[in-house]
Design an enzyme around this catalytic site. Structure first.
Site, PDB file in Angstrom:
ATOM      1  N   GLN B 251      56.987  26.546  18.679  1.00  0.00           N
ATOM      2  CA  GLN B 251      55.896  26.507  17.715  1.00  0.00           C
ATOM      3  C   GLN B 251      56.284  25.667  16.506  1.00  0.00           C
ATOM      4  OE1 GLN B 251      53.274  27.649  18.806  1.00  0.00           O
ATOM      5  NE2 GLN B 251      52.067  27.101  17.035  1.00  0.00           N
ATOM      6  N   HIS B 254      55.888  21.752  16.114  1.00  0.00           N
ATOM      7  CA  HIS B 254      54.565  21.124  15.969  1.00  0.00           C
ATOM      8  C   HIS B 254      54.373  20.474  14.616  1.00  0.00           C
ATOM      9  CE1 HIS B 254      52.180  21.795  19.487  1.00  0.00           C
ATOM     10  NE2 HIS B 254      52.460  23.072  19.549  1.00  0.00           N
ATOM     11  N   GLU B 319      47.616  33.560  15.930  1.00  0.00           N
ATOM     12  CA  GLU B 319      47.027  32.651  16.918  1.00  0.00           C
ATOM     13  C   GLU B 319      47.641  32.932  18.298  1.00  0.00           C
ATOM     14  OE1 GLU B 319      48.157  28.625  16.234  1.00  0.00           O
ATOM     15  OE2 GLU B 319      46.670  27.801  17.626  1.00  0.00           O
ATOM     16  N   HIS B 320      48.976  32.894  18.363  1.00  0.00           N
ATOM     17  CA  HIS B 320      49.693  33.216  19.603  1.00  0.00           C
ATOM     18  C   HIS B 320      50.511  34.481  19.367  1.00  0.00           C
ATOM     19  CE1 HIS B 320      49.491  28.735  19.431  1.00  0.00           C
ATOM     20  NE2 HIS B 320      49.129  28.853  20.695  1.00  0.00           N
ATOM     21  N   ASP B 353      49.882  26.945  26.858  1.00  0.00           N
ATOM     22  CA  ASP B 353      49.535  25.677  26.206  1.00  0.00           C
ATOM     23  C   ASP B 353      49.063  24.640  27.222  1.00  0.00           C
ATOM     24  OD1 ASP B 353      50.262  26.646  23.743  1.00  0.00           O
ATOM     25  OD2 ASP B 353      52.263  25.743  23.760  1.00  0.00           O
ATOM     26  N   HIS B 412       0.821  38.819   9.824  1.00  0.00           N
ATOM     27  CA  HIS B 412       1.533  39.303  11.013  1.00  0.00           C
ATOM     28  C   HIS B 412       0.725  40.431  11.679  1.00  0.00           C
ATOM     29  CE1 HIS B 412       4.922  37.074   9.386  1.00  0.00           C
ATOM     30  NE2 HIS B 412       5.712  37.442  10.380  1.00  0.00           N
TER      31      HIS B 412
END
Lengths: 423, 423
Positions: B251, B254, B319-320, B353, B412
């Site tokens: 991770q 990145h 996220e993960h 991934d 209405h």
């Protein structure tokens, strides 16, 4: 109403109101104040904007019960029937978590989880619609949201309207705060001493509420920011012009910016509807608003045939679409973009606004091209589940490493390799 | 890596990059230029920003086929296997339209329709990831989107990377344009002579792409704007510190802003993982980036027990999430917020991934509280269907009118009444 042929160069597109510079600055200032001062800011702003000098924000059980004295029993029965129908329809939208397994031991899946906490904004005063409360609260309840909070500005007397309280009580909403405007949105997003923060804010409001929702989006989720409402009626010569005129006007009475459109293959019908609209307009309590809407955003398109008519409709991507043709159900499959499709002469739009079951919070202003009615999915989120077995990794690991190296991500490849080396 | 007890006052929250004033102004100017000048603006801006002097924007069939010469056959096989897995998983997300009928003739339902047209942004140069193309294109294809467009900036030589072209060809994407940056987003939103507008834009990009997506949101739909990536590993003493360290680093490589977190019930494991991270880091090609990420946004939390550990995880809403405990599957039900849950020691994040099937476009920075992985639903929208019979309206119409009048919407009520009067 204007009568034109399809293809005539007229626009009924309305701009989204993004507020003035001053309005945006006001909203920013209010949000900062609430973040810094919490409840104190809410009391001060409520006094300033709503004229109510409150001692506490939360609505009491006694207030909820007391409200019943002001609402007719038959109306309570009506609310209950509507709630039953709306709940039944939304129950059908619920999704299950699912798994799939492979022989090598792999398990993949999708877990569906309700949001923890949702805040529903309910506008104040005359714009406080019980139907809107039902339409926002019920999908959240059906989704299984743990905590549903309502916020609504008090009147100068410090009270919320009885119809709002009774609707909340009938729905089983217990956490209600007397706060409105941008300050209510800020409190829901950031939390205060009295009001714990939520994960999503839904519900309609004025420009300050809309701007505040935009500003807090990202910190929390929001529903769409609704533009002015619109109806498009598709009709052939079989349709009753009185019904169409009444339905167009029911949309037009909402707002001077509302839009009412007829697309028809019959010139005679077009003329009769235009006549009926003028006639019915004269006795309407909201004839000023409806008249302005019809004048500025009302139009009748004449199409050669139903194919051309449906092209116009897919181009408009209407919020509400009524099909008043001889075989309306046959046309449903041809409609690619519409928030709600009302089929046949007895499916007048108010049937869906209040009672039938589907949600009345719909994508406006052409956004039905890519948006949906408010629904149970909006109050849940998904998590992917990936469980790989040793066997699965040993069989596929080298492919995964190769793909990682193709992207130049060596640490990704090594995370796989280190496992492959352990035989 | 920092090792702290749960509850320690440290923040690994990263701010969302909303760009500088200058960047926002640049994006606004580019969007205006594309709206006004169309293709001409695209050619000029491509020359200016990408250094490519193009004669036409669209990638030819010959370019697509020619790209195969530059990609290894085994990699093409790997891409094909990944595509098969990803397509299989997303096929399971598809939803059907449904109807429900009542004895009084009422039909209610929900029609699911694919979006007409979607644009996928593919970043240029080194950041062009084949996996990202697959993850964005496949759910749109499975949803049934009629037109899928790819845009990506050409290199100075006027070409797109071979891996991008081969991946597009393998996926069956035929409409690809050599344009990137804010100008590509503007073209997709507003259309030019060569590039017809789409309804939704997805895919990652730099700050200019992100700001342009924000600016056109509303005109078209967009996917989420991804923040920096993050992983959280939950582990007990049974876990292998080498695996955890490798996953944390995958991770961290990145982005310097990426975050890698371990939550563990074992102090010994914490220390061993910290040691392993330092060791594995030394030989990583991207050790500068990964090292900065670990230093600034890496942390190991020690929890008293799994209950406390899971509270931390639900607070982080990662996220993960990797579960490296003795009975990891038992914990899945306790995880309320996570983009993807990787279960057990062989479910290293890169498995998801690239290859397993679930989408790798996931909610970052705590937004898993209310957001989902990219999925087939994101490329469809719903329309409600409401078909009331004469009988249904006659039985329920008076309730509908009553509810409309409770809200002061007389037009209405009259739209219903006019039908009730026709017996």
């Amino acid at each position: 109403m204007k009568i034109v042929n399809v293809g005539a160069n007229i626009s009924i597109k309305r701009d989204i109101d993004t507020g003035t510079e001053t309005q945006r600055a006001t909203v920013e200032a209010i949000i900062s104040q609430v973040k810094e001062q919490g409840d104190q800011a809410l009391f001060e702003l409520t006094k300033q904007f709503d004229g109510a000098d409150l001692k506490s924000l939360r609505v009491t059980e006694a207030e909820l019960e007391g409200a019943y004295a002001h609402i007719d029993d038959t109306l309570i029965e009506a609310l209950r029937e509507a709630i039953t129908n709306i709940r039944d329809f939304h129950e059908r939208q619920k999704r299950q978590s699912w798994l799939t397994t492979k022989e090598d031991g792999t398990i993949l899946g999708q877990k569906v989880t309700a949001l923890d906490a949702v805040g529903v904004y309910v506008p104040g005063g005359k714009a406080s619609y019980p139907s809107s409360i039902m339409m926002n609260v019920i999908p959240a309840q059906v989704a299984g949201v743990g905590r549903i909070v309502m916020v609504s500005p008090a009147g100068a007397d410090g009270n919320l309207p009885a119809s709002v309280l009774v609707t909340a009580k009938e729905l089983g909403v217990k956490e209600i705060y007397k706060v409105g405007g941008a300050q209510a949105v800020a409190a829901l997003a950031y939390g205060t001493e009295s009001i714990p923060a939520v994960d999503k804010i839904t519900g309609p409001g004025n420009i300050y509420v809309a701007l505040a929702k935009r500003a807090v989006f990202g910190k929390v989720d929001i529903d769409m920011i609704a533009g002015p409402s619109e109806i498009v009626v598709l009709a052939d010569k079989s349709a009753d012009p009185r019904y169409i005129a009444a339905d167009l006007l029911s949309q037009a009475e909402h707002d001077e910016q509302a839009s009412a459109v007829l697309v028809t293959t019959s010139k005679l019908l077009a003329e009769n509807v235009a006549k009926e609209v003028q006639e019915q307009l004269t006795t309407l309590p909201k004839r000023e608003i409806a008249g302005a809407s019809i004048r500025d955003y009302g139009v009748i398109y004449i199409a050669h045939d139903l194919v051309e008519a449906i092209d116009v409709i897919n181009e408009l991507a209407p919020e509400h679409l009524e099909l008043l043709t001889e075989e309306p159900m046959n046309l449903v499959g041809k409609i690619r973009h519409a928030g709600a499709i009302f089929v046949g002469p007895y499916s007048s739009e108010p049937v869906g606004d209040y009672f039938a079951g589907p949600n009345h919070v719909l994508p406006t202003n052409g956004t039905a091209r890519f948006s949906s009615p408010l629904n149970v999915d909006d109050f849940t989120k998904k998590s992917s589940i990936i469980a790989y077995s040793k066997q699965a990794l040993q069989e596929n690991g080298y492919i995964i490493s190769a793909l990682a190296r193709l992207e130049g991500l060596e640490a990704h490849a090594r995370a796989i390799d280190i496992r492959l080396e352990d035989k």
